[in-house]
Structures are given as structure tokens and as C-alpha cells.
Design a protein around this motif. Sequence first.
Motif, PDB file in Angstrom:
ATOM      1  N   ASP A 191      11.169  21.169   9.921  1.00  0.00           N
ATOM      2  CA  ASP A 191      10.664  20.433   8.767  1.00  0.00           C
ATOM      3  C   ASP A 191       9.234  19.952   8.928  1.00  0.00           C
ATOM      4  OD1 ASP A 191      13.072  20.712   7.432  1.00  0.00           O
ATOM      5  OD2 ASP A 191      13.902  18.858   8.271  1.00  0.00           O
ATOM      6  N   GLN A 192       8.616  20.230  10.072  1.00  0.00           N
ATOM      7  CA  GLN A 192       7.251  19.777  10.335  1.00  0.00           C
ATOM      8  C   GLN A 192       6.394  20.978  10.743  1.00  0.00           C
ATOM      9  OE1 GLN A 192       6.242  16.680   9.792  1.00  0.00           O
ATOM     10  NE2 GLN A 192       8.287  15.913   9.288  1.00  0.00           N
ATOM     11  N   PRO A 193       5.873  21.741   9.774  1.00  0.00           N
ATOM     12  CA  PRO A 193       5.063  22.925  10.117  1.00  0.00           C
ATOM     13  C   PRO A 193       3.887  22.625  11.025  1.00  0.00           C
ATOM     14  CG  PRO A 193       5.637  22.939   7.782  1.00  0.00           C
ATOM     15  CD  PRO A 193       6.061  21.605   8.319  1.00  0.00           C
ATOM     16  N   ALA A 194       3.425  21.388  11.042  1.00  0.00           N
ATOM     17  CA  ALA A 194       2.316  21.037  11.927  1.00  0.00           C
ATOM     18  C   ALA A 194       2.685  21.205  13.392  1.00  0.00           C
ATOM     19  CB  ALA A 194       1.868  19.600  11.655  1.00  0.00           C
TER      20      ALA A 194
ATOM     21  N   GLY B  73       9.439   3.024   7.461  1.00  0.00           N
ATOM     22  CA  GLY B  73       8.096   2.818   7.998  1.00  0.00           C
ATOM     23  C   GLY B  73       7.463   1.545   7.462  1.00  0.00           C
ATOM     24  N   LEU B  74       7.683   1.269   6.160  1.00  0.00           N
ATOM     25  CA  LEU B  74       7.186   0.035   5.575  1.00  0.00           C
ATOM     26  C   LEU B  74       7.764  -1.180   6.290  1.00  0.00           C
ATOM     27  CD1 LEU B  74       5.717  -1.561   3.319  1.00  0.00           C
ATOM     28  CD2 LEU B  74       7.780  -1.258   1.918  1.00  0.00           C
ATOM     29  N   GLY B  75       9.074  -1.145   6.540  1.00  0.00           N
ATOM     30  CA  GLY B  75       9.703  -2.243   7.264  1.00  0.00           C
ATOM     31  C   GLY B  75       9.183  -2.373   8.676  1.00  0.00           C
ATOM     32  N   GLY B  76       9.013  -1.228   9.355  1.00  0.00           N
ATOM     33  CA  GLY B  76       8.526  -1.265  10.724  1.00  0.00           C
ATOM     34  C   GLY B  76       7.114  -1.810  10.836  1.00  0.00           C
TER      35      GLY B  76
ATOM     36  N   LEU C 110      11.769  12.088   3.188  1.00  0.00           N
ATOM     37  CA  LEU C 110      10.459  11.434   3.160  1.00  0.00           C
ATOM     38  C   LEU C 110      10.587  10.022   2.597  1.00  0.00           C
ATOM     39  CD1 LEU C 110       7.390  11.501   3.477  1.00  0.00           C
ATOM     40  CD2 LEU C 110       7.254  12.536   1.198  1.00  0.00           C
ATOM     41  N   TYR C 111      11.424   9.858   1.562  1.00  0.00           N
ATOM     42  CA  TYR C 111      11.624   8.530   0.969  1.00  0.00           C
ATOM     43  C   TYR C 111      12.165   7.558   2.017  1.00  0.00           C
ATOM     44  CZ  TYR C 111      13.725   4.862  -1.921  1.00  0.00           C
ATOM     45  OH  TYR C 111      14.086   3.657  -2.468  1.00  0.00           O
TER      46      TYR C 111
ATOM     47  N   ALA D 103      20.025   4.617   2.099  1.00  0.00           N
ATOM     48  CA  ALA D 103      21.101   5.270   2.859  1.00  0.00           C
ATOM     49  C   ALA D 103      21.655   6.430   2.056  1.00  0.00           C
ATOM     50  CB  ALA D 103      22.209   4.271   3.161  1.00  0.00           C
ATOM     51  N   GLY D 104      21.890   7.553   2.747  1.00  0.00           N
ATOM     52  CA  GLY D 104      22.506   8.703   2.112  1.00  0.00           C
ATOM     53  C   GLY D 104      21.542   9.629   1.408  1.00  0.00           C
ATOM     54  N   ARG D 105      20.211   9.315   1.406  1.00  0.00           N
ATOM     55  CA  ARG D 105      19.259  10.167   0.720  1.00  0.00           C
ATOM     56  C   ARG D 105      18.717  11.262   1.625  1.00  0.00           C
ATOM     57  NH1 ARG D 105      16.037   7.850  -4.082  1.00  0.00           N
ATOM     58  NH2 ARG D 105      17.347   6.165  -4.840  1.00  0.00           N
TER      59      ARG D 105
END
Length: 432
Positions: A44-47, A311-314, A304-305, A423-425
Motif C-alpha cells: 500500500d506504500q509505493p514509495a 495521527g491527529l490524536g498522537g 487513510l482516514y 473503528a472498522g473503516r
Amino acid sequence: MPSSPIFVTGATGKTGSRITSRLKARGYDVREGSRSGVIPFDWDQPATWPAALARVSAVYICFQPDYAFPGALDTLAAFAQALAGAGIDRIVMLTGRGEPAALKAEAIMRRICPSATILRSAWFAQNFSEGSLRDAVMSGMVPMPGGDIREPVIDVEDLADVAVAALIEDHHASQIYELTGPRLLGFDEIAAILGDAIGHPVRHVAITFEAFHAELERAAGRTFADIVTEIARETFDGRNAHVTGGVERALGRPPCDFTDFAKREAEAGAWRETQADPAPDPAASPTPTSHLMTEKDTTMTPSLYQKVILGLGGVTALVIGAAITLFPAEFYASYGITLDAEPNLMSELRAPGANLAALGGLMLGGVARARWFAAARMIALTVFFAFAAGRLVSWVLDGMPDSNVLIALGIELAIGVMVMAAAGRGRHRPVQ
């Protein structure tokens, strides 16, 4: 022997681990492809692809989670273009027999990389000795849909031998090897053979596809259940009920019989009870399996969501915690609170600040590593709901705070609710 490494995707899975060990035993340099590898690789990360493919002489492809998943064929096409761009023409690709999405994947790979070798595999014998089906066998049952369908089950050791030959020998380019065991077996026969090898009765428990789907959904979510159940419906309809000579054509020897496989695995202790294993109970209620020809058990890959929310919480926890740790007086001044520099007070503020910053770092770790995501999400829920709960208790006991504290309460509740709602997304995939 080439000095350049051979790149093995899914290097910790059923096929990849065996291929890796065989190549290393022969003295080949193996680059193990996984998200936690020395050179990380993530479908999932072509980079991550260019570094993983740099200076590689050959590649084994075990795509995760399955070619039938949304976006999988586009990802494979992009990876094939990366292989072609890197000048890699010795490619061995694993697919599943009779799967429409797998046939589309094969066509994509052969169009972009015509020399690729395709290993079109039957159902794995190791599904009964590794992963969740092992537990079912240990409890005395083989719970599978498909009725009286017969499968030419293949020993993964044979598949690994074919893969290694195709990776290091010259005459396998552009070949399609349809790999099966030497005979067709129904699940009743498979259960009987397993019982004889293990030494206690094992029976086939016929389940409906609906029950199969329900168990998969409980174990791995709706999307995973929908796709894997559809694959089961397609491949358990009789289309694969024939034996091929793929193993013998590739290796010059016949494939291992399932009876020999079961005896070998039993002698090696595959079904030996440990303290963690329940005693076999043939009379137990049938439980559908959630393991269908996968490399390993599945884990949640965050969307990604989900990554953005966690990430916002972290970041929030890390920044606030660092501010409290390093600049407590200035931080609390923004709330209209004046602190003196008394050492005991500063210590009591800096310590929980450092703890909050550390927890924020762990949340960010869940963004970077899918296997840490579930734990990081629980940390985020605990941190933000606990802070909000403490403020509400203070409101009740001490009176209403000013607007700055109320804004902080709103932010904490909002982040906690967003983390919970996310959760679940994600989607489920095998752990590499």
C-alpha cells in the motif's frame, strides 16, 4: 550464483518463509519483503518499492491480501511497471486456481513482464496444520463449505520447491505451472486422513456459505467476509476438481500425497497439544473457519482516514505533553493559571506531561505500523476520554471552569469520538 539479492514478498508467510529458507540454505542473498523488514516493503506504500527492488536479480510475488480486493489489480499493475522499470525480468508470481481475479492479475503481469513465471496453486495442505484451521482440527473437526466438493490439495513444500527452481533456474521463464497434489480428496477423506495421522477422530462438518460468511465477518469485518466468501463460492463449485502435472513438469518428480503430508506434520508435532491448546473434543459444536488459503492470519490495515484521526490524536498528545514537560509555567499561563517555580509542583506537572508525550508517541507508532494500530487506538481512546472525564468530574465538584478549559474539554471529546467512530473503516490483510 548471482551476487544481487532475490526479493521475496510475504517473506514471513506460508510460502515466503519456506522459499526464503531454501534460498538461504543454497547460499543466495535474500531480501525479505515485509513492512517490518530491514528495507521496509508495503504493497500500500509505493514509495517503499524502489529501495526494496534496488539491485535485485529476481522477485517472488505473493500479493496481499488477495487479487479480488478493491484496488488490488491497479496496485499489481503499478508494481509490475516498477519491476519492468528496474530491469527485473526473473519474476515468480503466486496465484490461486480458478479465481477470476487471479486470472486478471496473471494477464496484467504477463502483459507488462512477459517472462514472469506463474504458479497457479490449489488449496494448501498447510491450511490444516497452521493458522486457525489447525485449532479446528485439534478440536476434532474440519468445518468447511462446499459440500462434497473434491480438491487436489497441495503441500506447500512442493510449491516452495517449484518457486525456488523458477527463481534460480533459466528454463522456467514465461511458464504457467498449475500446481496440485497427486489426487482429488473430499473434505470427509481429508478429515479421516488427519484423524489417522493425529491419533484421534476428526470429522468434516459441512457448513453453509452463509455461516462461513458470518464467521469471517465476526473475525475480520464485512469487506473481508464478502470477498473471501465469494472466492469460496467460485472455487468450491467443482471447477478445480482435476489433477494437473504442474509439480512434475517443473521439478521432474511427483507431488507429495496428502497422507504423507499428514504423517510428516504429525511426527513433527504440528497438532501436538501444548498448555495453550484445548483438549480435542469431537462432540464440540461446529465452528466455521475463518482461514481460506491465506498466507497468515489477518490484521487490520488502517485506512487513510483512520491514520489521519489517530495521527491527529498522537500529535495533540505529543505536543501538549512536551509543552507541559518543558514549559509548564508558560503552558498553564495560556489557561490564565499562574504557577510559581516551586520544585515539587514543577515535578508533579512535568512527570504527567512526559507521560502524555510518550503516549502521543505510541499513538503515532500505530499510524506507522499496522500491527500496532489496535493498541494505539485503545491508548488514544483512554487518553482523551480520561482527560475529558476528569474535567467533567472537576466541573461537578469544583464548579464551571473558564472558556479555555471548556475548549480543551471539547477538543478531547471530539478526538475521542472521532477515534471511536473510525473503528472498522480499515481493511483486513494477512500479517507479513
